[in-house]
Design a protein around this motif. Structure first.
Motif, PDB file in Angstrom:
ATOM      1  N   MET A   1       0.832  -1.202   0.000  1.00  0.00           N
ATOM      2  CA  MET A   1       0.000   0.000   0.000  1.00  0.00           C
ATOM      3  C   MET A   1       0.868   1.253   0.000  1.00  0.00           C
ATOM      4  O   MET A   1       1.855   1.319   0.730  1.00  0.00           O
ATOM      5  CB  MET A   1      -0.884  -0.023   1.249  1.00  0.00           C
ATOM      6  CG  MET A   1      -1.771   1.170   1.370  1.00  0.00           C
ATOM      7  SD  MET A   1      -3.255   0.854   2.295  1.00  0.00           S
ATOM      8  CE  MET A   1      -4.220  -0.144   1.199  1.00  0.00           C
ATOM      9  N   THR A   2       0.526   2.219  -0.835  1.00  0.00           N
ATOM     10  CA  THR A   2       1.309   3.458  -0.900  1.00  0.00           C
ATOM     11  C   THR A   2       0.379   4.656  -0.706  1.00  0.00           C
ATOM     12  O   THR A   2      -0.821   4.576  -0.981  1.00  0.00           O
ATOM     13  CB  THR A   2       1.993   3.624  -2.271  1.00  0.00           C
ATOM     14  OG1 THR A   2       0.982   3.582  -3.275  1.00  0.00           O
ATOM     15  CG2 THR A   2       3.022   2.548  -2.533  1.00  0.00           C
ATOM     16  N   LEU A   3       0.950   5.713  -0.225  1.00  0.00           N
ATOM     17  CA  LEU A   3       0.207   6.966  -0.039  1.00  0.00           C
ATOM     18  C   LEU A   3       0.935   8.021  -0.853  1.00  0.00           C
ATOM     19  O   LEU A   3       2.166   8.110  -0.810  1.00  0.00           O
ATOM     20  CB  LEU A   3       0.216   7.326   1.449  1.00  0.00           C
ATOM     21  CG  LEU A   3      -0.552   8.559   1.895  1.00  0.00           C
ATOM     22  CD1 LEU A   3      -2.057   8.398   1.650  1.00  0.00           C
ATOM     23  CD2 LEU A   3      -0.314   8.811   3.399  1.00  0.00           C
ATOM     24  N   GLU A   4       0.151   8.792  -1.562  1.00  0.00           N
ATOM     25  CA  GLU A   4       0.782   9.759  -2.453  1.00  0.00           C
ATOM     26  C   GLU A   4      -0.015  11.056  -2.425  1.00  0.00           C
ATOM     27  O   GLU A   4      -1.256  11.021  -2.386  1.00  0.00           O
ATOM     28  CB  GLU A   4       0.749   9.177  -3.873  1.00  0.00           C
ATOM     29  CG  GLU A   4       1.514   9.967  -4.885  1.00  0.00           C
ATOM     30  CD  GLU A   4       1.239   9.460  -6.308  1.00  0.00           C
ATOM     31  OE1 GLU A   4       1.675  10.137  -7.234  1.00  0.00           O
ATOM     32  OE2 GLU A   4       0.570   8.425  -6.461  1.00  0.00           O
ATOM     33  N   GLN A  64      -6.375   5.328  -4.938  1.00  0.00           N
ATOM     34  CA  GLN A  64      -7.764   5.791  -4.766  1.00  0.00           C
ATOM     35  C   GLN A  64      -7.776   7.117  -4.027  1.00  0.00           C
ATOM     36  O   GLN A  64      -7.000   7.306  -3.078  1.00  0.00           O
ATOM     37  CB  GLN A  64      -8.524   4.814  -3.881  1.00  0.00           C
ATOM     38  CG  GLN A  64      -9.103   3.628  -4.582  1.00  0.00           C
ATOM     39  CD  GLN A  64     -10.087   2.939  -3.633  1.00  0.00           C
ATOM     40  OE1 GLN A  64     -11.114   3.477  -3.279  1.00  0.00           O
ATOM     41  NE2 GLN A  64      -9.722   1.749  -3.194  1.00  0.00           N
ATOM     42  N   LEU A  65      -8.686   7.988  -4.408  1.00  0.00           N
ATOM     43  CA  LEU A  65      -8.786   9.288  -3.730  1.00  0.00           C
ATOM     44  C   LEU A  65      -9.170   9.074  -2.265  1.00  0.00           C
ATOM     45  O   LEU A  65     -10.228   8.512  -1.963  1.00  0.00           O
ATOM     46  CB  LEU A  65      -9.870  10.129  -4.393  1.00  0.00           C
ATOM     47  CG  LEU A  65      -9.476  11.025  -5.553  1.00  0.00           C
ATOM     48  CD1 LEU A  65     -10.694  11.724  -6.100  1.00  0.00           C
ATOM     49  CD2 LEU A  65      -8.388  12.027  -5.135  1.00  0.00           C
ATOM     50  N   LEU A  66      -8.313   9.544  -1.366  1.00  0.00           N
ATOM     51  CA  LEU A  66      -8.559   9.375   0.073  1.00  0.00           C
ATOM     52  C   LEU A  66      -9.888  10.036   0.481  1.00  0.00           C
ATOM     53  O   LEU A  66     -10.633   9.514   1.316  1.00  0.00           O
ATOM     54  CB  LEU A  66      -7.398  10.020   0.839  1.00  0.00           C
ATOM     55  CG  LEU A  66      -7.235   9.680   2.302  1.00  0.00           C
ATOM     56  CD1 LEU A  66      -6.747   8.257   2.474  1.00  0.00           C
ATOM     57  CD2 LEU A  66      -6.245  10.626   2.966  1.00  0.00           C
ATOM     58  N   SER A  67     -10.177  11.174  -0.125  1.00  0.00           N
ATOM     59  CA  SER A  67     -11.378  11.932   0.242  1.00  0.00           C
ATOM     60  C   SER A  67     -12.672  11.179  -0.088  1.00  0.00           C
ATOM     61  O   SER A  67     -13.724  11.477   0.461  1.00  0.00           O
ATOM     62  CB  SER A  67     -11.392  13.281  -0.472  1.00  0.00           C
ATOM     63  OG  SER A  67     -11.247  13.064  -1.862  1.00  0.00           O
ATOM     64  N   ARG A  68     -12.580  10.163  -0.953  1.00  0.00           N
ATOM     65  CA  ARG A  68     -13.787   9.406  -1.319  1.00  0.00           C
ATOM     66  C   ARG A  68     -13.907   8.125  -0.504  1.00  0.00           C
ATOM     67  O   ARG A  68     -14.879   7.385  -0.653  1.00  0.00           O
ATOM     68  CB  ARG A  68     -13.732   9.028  -2.804  1.00  0.00           C
ATOM     69  CG  ARG A  68     -13.679  10.193  -3.736  1.00  0.00           C
ATOM     70  CD  ARG A  68     -14.941  10.242  -4.606  1.00  0.00           C
ATOM     71  NE  ARG A  68     -14.941  11.440  -5.416  1.00  0.00           N
ATOM     72  CZ  ARG A  68     -14.546  11.482  -6.673  1.00  0.00           C
ATOM     73  NH1 ARG A  68     -14.146  10.379  -7.264  1.00  0.00           N
ATOM     74  NH2 ARG A  68     -14.579  12.600  -7.344  1.00  0.00           N
ATOM     75  N   MET A  69     -12.891   7.846   0.318  1.00  0.00           N
ATOM     76  CA  MET A  69     -12.911   6.582   1.070  1.00  0.00           C
ATOM     77  C   MET A  69     -13.572   6.784   2.420  1.00  0.00           C
ATOM     78  O   MET A  69     -13.529   7.866   2.990  1.00  0.00           O
ATOM     79  CB  MET A  69     -11.471   6.064   1.257  1.00  0.00           C
ATOM     80  CG  MET A  69     -10.822   5.682  -0.062  1.00  0.00           C
ATOM     81  SD  MET A  69      -9.070   5.301   0.104  1.00  0.00           S
ATOM     82  CE  MET A  69      -9.133   3.722   0.886  1.00  0.00           C
ATOM     83  N   ARG A  70     -14.179   5.707   2.940  1.00  0.00           N
ATOM     84  CA  ARG A  70     -14.802   5.792   4.268  1.00  0.00           C
ATOM     85  C   ARG A  70     -13.703   5.853   5.318  1.00  0.00           C
ATOM     86  O   ARG A  70     -12.646   5.249   5.156  1.00  0.00           O
ATOM     87  CB  ARG A  70     -15.670   4.560   4.518  1.00  0.00           C
ATOM     88  CG  ARG A  70     -16.792   4.422   3.517  1.00  0.00           C
ATOM     89  CD  ARG A  70     -17.399   3.050   3.655  1.00  0.00           C
ATOM     90  NE  ARG A  70     -18.338   3.037   4.768  1.00  0.00           N
ATOM     91  CZ  ARG A  70     -19.640   3.062   4.616  1.00  0.00           C
ATOM     92  NH1 ARG A  70     -20.169   3.028   3.416  1.00  0.00           N
ATOM     93  NH2 ARG A  70     -20.430   3.066   5.656  1.00  0.00           N
TER      94      ARG A  70
END
Ligand SMILES: Nc1ncnc2c1ncn2[C@@H]1O[C@H](COP(=O)(O)OP(=O)(O)OP(=O)(O)O)[C@@H](O)[C@H]1O
Length: 253
Positions: A1-4, A64-70
């Motif tokens: 898993m990566t964060l960008e 995936q856009l973080l803002s769209r995730m629960r």
């Protein structure tokens, strides 16, 4: 898993505090985030953790856009330790660490051995097992810091974000914590003020000033007298100790 994050902007009172930052946190290794007071380190970490919505650009968790995730979905992957993390004063240290299991449990699920093991292991990693029963409100600043780190570890994150986690710790516990972070099997970004610690323990260093990322790379390429003079306004020499590769800073006092 990566964060960008890509070209991320976060403003307060109309002023850009994080100003067009692009940065990747890979699934392994430690990134040290350094910069002067008020340069935007905490703000950037909060945006990366999804605690503050970016006003521009994008934060992506595994694409995936973080803002769209629960929130719960995010918390299963990503743990954040704030600079001055606080909690309910009635809780014991053990109960604070239990909170780290929340994203993995449903409301009606029985407490499992996996939960217990995660908590014991996290308390052991920060050397706080002997204080597990003690009330949070009676812990010292450094003990609270270590309990908050245990809470994040109990979360079993794939990515860990820490805001100045060493700031209340004595030198022994600072070094222990930095060794611990370096050996975790997750991607980590950690805001640090001590440039020697950043150079010694981080795989890469990101430098932020006035909300802008002005350098990112290995400690050898980033921790230089020129960067220290430009960013902190302090004269320094930088040499690795004999037989070592990583830079060590001596300030001209
Ligand atoms: N909610 C807010 N409203 C107004 N200003 C803010 C807000 N949050 C942060 N700031 C300002 O943004 C700047 C960056 O703050 P931030 O806490 O991100 O810096 P930092 O690099 O973590 O600093 P330090 O090393 O002192 O912890 C500071 O000038 C701060 O006062």
């Amino acid at each position: 898993m990566t964060l960008e994050c890509r070209n991320v902007v976060w403003r307060a009172d109309g002023r850009p505090i994080v100003d067009g930052v692009s940065l990747s946190i890979p699934k392994r290794g430690v990134i040290g985030l350094v910069g002067p007071n008020g340069s935007g380190k905490s703000s950037l970490l909060r945006v990366l953790a999804g605690l503050r919505p970016a006003h521009g650009g994008a934060v992506l968790l595994d694409g995936q856009l973080l803002s769209r995730m629960r929130r719960r979905q995010v918390a299963r992957s990503l743990a954040f330790v704030a600079q001055h993390a606080d909690t309910g004063t009635e809780l014991s240290a053990h109960e604070v660490v239990m909170l780290g299991r929340t994203p993995h449990r449903s409301a009606w699920a029985a407490w499992s051995k996996t939960d217990d093991d995660a908590i014991s292991s996290a308390l052991r990693q920060v050397k706080m097992e002997h204080k597990a029963a003690q009330a949070w409100s009676t812990l010292s600043g450094g003990e609270r810091q270590r309990v908050q780190i245990a809470r994040a570890l109990a979360q079993k994150p794939e990515l860990l974000l820490l805001d100045e986690p060493t700031n209340h710790l004595d030198i022994r516990h600072q070094i222990d914590l930095l060794h611990l972070l370096r050996n975790l099997e997750c991607g980590t970004i950690v805001a640090l003020h001590d440039l020697d610690h950043a150079a010694a323990f981080c795989d890469r260093i990101a430098v932020i000033t006035d909300g802008r990322l002005i350098a990112e790379g290995t400690p050898e390429t980033v921790i230089t007298p020129d960067m220290i003079a430009r960013v902190f306004g302090v004269e320094a020499t930088v040499h690795p100790p004999s037989g070592q590769r990583r830079p060590r800073v001596s300030f001209c006092l």
